[in-house]
Design a protein around this motif. Sequence first.
Motif, PDB file in Angstrom:
ATOM      1  N   UNK A  43      41.504  34.686  38.024  1.00 32.17           N
ATOM      2  CA  UNK A  43      40.294  34.778  38.835  1.00 32.17           C
ATOM      3  C   UNK A  43      40.640  34.881  40.316  1.00 32.17           C
ATOM      4  N   UNK A  44      41.575  34.056  40.768  1.00 33.31           N
ATOM      5  CA  UNK A  44      42.016  34.112  42.170  1.00 33.31           C
ATOM      6  C   UNK A  44      42.609  35.485  42.481  1.00 33.31           C
ATOM      7  N   UNK A  45      43.461  36.000  41.596  1.00 34.70           N
ATOM      8  CA  UNK A  45      44.086  37.307  41.807  1.00 34.70           C
ATOM      9  C   UNK A  45      43.037  38.410  41.863  1.00 34.70           C
ATOM     10  N   UNK A  46      42.034  38.324  41.001  1.00 38.14           N
ATOM     11  CA  UNK A  46      40.960  39.308  41.011  1.00 38.14           C
ATOM     12  C   UNK A  46      40.164  39.278  42.307  1.00 38.14           C
ATOM     13  N   UNK A  47      39.853  38.081  42.798  1.00 42.36           N
ATOM     14  CA  UNK A  47      39.110  37.957  44.054  1.00 42.36           C
ATOM     15  C   UNK A  47      39.945  38.459  45.225  1.00 42.36           C
ATOM     16  N   UNK A  48      41.228  38.091  45.246  1.00 42.46           N
ATOM     17  CA  UNK A  48      42.117  38.557  46.321  1.00 42.46           C
ATOM     18  C   UNK A  48      42.190  40.083  46.314  1.00 42.46           C
ATOM     19  N   UNK A  49      42.339  40.677  45.143  1.00 38.33           N
ATOM     20  CA  UNK A  49      42.403  42.140  45.061  1.00 38.33           C
ATOM     21  C   UNK A  49      41.080  42.793  45.442  1.00 38.33           C
ATOM     22  N   UNK A  50      39.967  42.179  45.079  1.00 37.20           N
ATOM     23  CA  UNK A  50      38.663  42.771  45.375  1.00 37.20           C
ATOM     24  C   UNK A  50      38.300  42.669  46.854  1.00 37.20           C
ATOM     25  N   UNK A  51      38.741  41.606  47.515  1.00 31.94           N
ATOM     26  CA  UNK A  51      38.330  41.380  48.901  1.00 31.94           C
ATOM     27  C   UNK A  51      39.344  41.923  49.900  1.00 31.94           C
ATOM     28  N   UNK A  52      40.606  41.598  49.713  1.00 33.73           N
ATOM     29  CA  UNK A  52      41.612  41.898  50.735  1.00 33.73           C
ATOM     30  C   UNK A  52      42.235  43.278  50.576  1.00 33.73           C
ATOM     31  N   UNK A  53      42.453  43.716  49.349  1.00 37.61           N
ATOM     32  CA  UNK A  53      43.142  44.988  49.137  1.00 37.61           C
ATOM     33  C   UNK A  53      42.418  46.180  49.776  1.00 37.61           C
ATOM     34  N   UNK A  54      41.094  46.298  49.679  1.00 39.13           N
ATOM     35  CA  UNK A  54      40.443  47.428  50.352  1.00 39.13           C
ATOM     36  C   UNK A  54      40.628  47.402  51.872  1.00 39.13           C
TER      37      UNK A  54
END
Length: 127
Positions: A43-54
């Motif tokens: 869940x943390x990895x998904x949120x990090x990818x959804x918020x920071x990666x873009x």
Amino acid sequence: MGLLVRLLIGALALWVTTLVVPGIEVDGGSTAEKAGTLIVVALIFGVVNAVIKPLIKVVGCVFYILTLGLFALVVNALLFLLTDWIAGALDLPFHISGFWAAFWGAIVMAVVTWAISVLVPDSWERR
């Protein structure tokens, strides 16, 4: 329902990654505790990818172009390390030993997530 399936796919991919890549570990007692840790870290990895990666893609688009996309591998490794740091701040028993473990772990995680997503029917997305 789709988010739950994606979360479980991510947790399963993370579990496979801990088995394949040395330096990525989930400590803990029972199997249920490890499974819970994997779900929370996914869940943390998904949120990090959804918020920071873009944001990183927009700011670092020149690096993506200059390296023909190979910079994405470094970004994924750094996001995986950020996930480790957040998990550590939350006292979760998830550890990545360094950049290279994160680098290979991010690659394995992406490949396994893709492979599982291909095998899981997407009928739950149409509802």
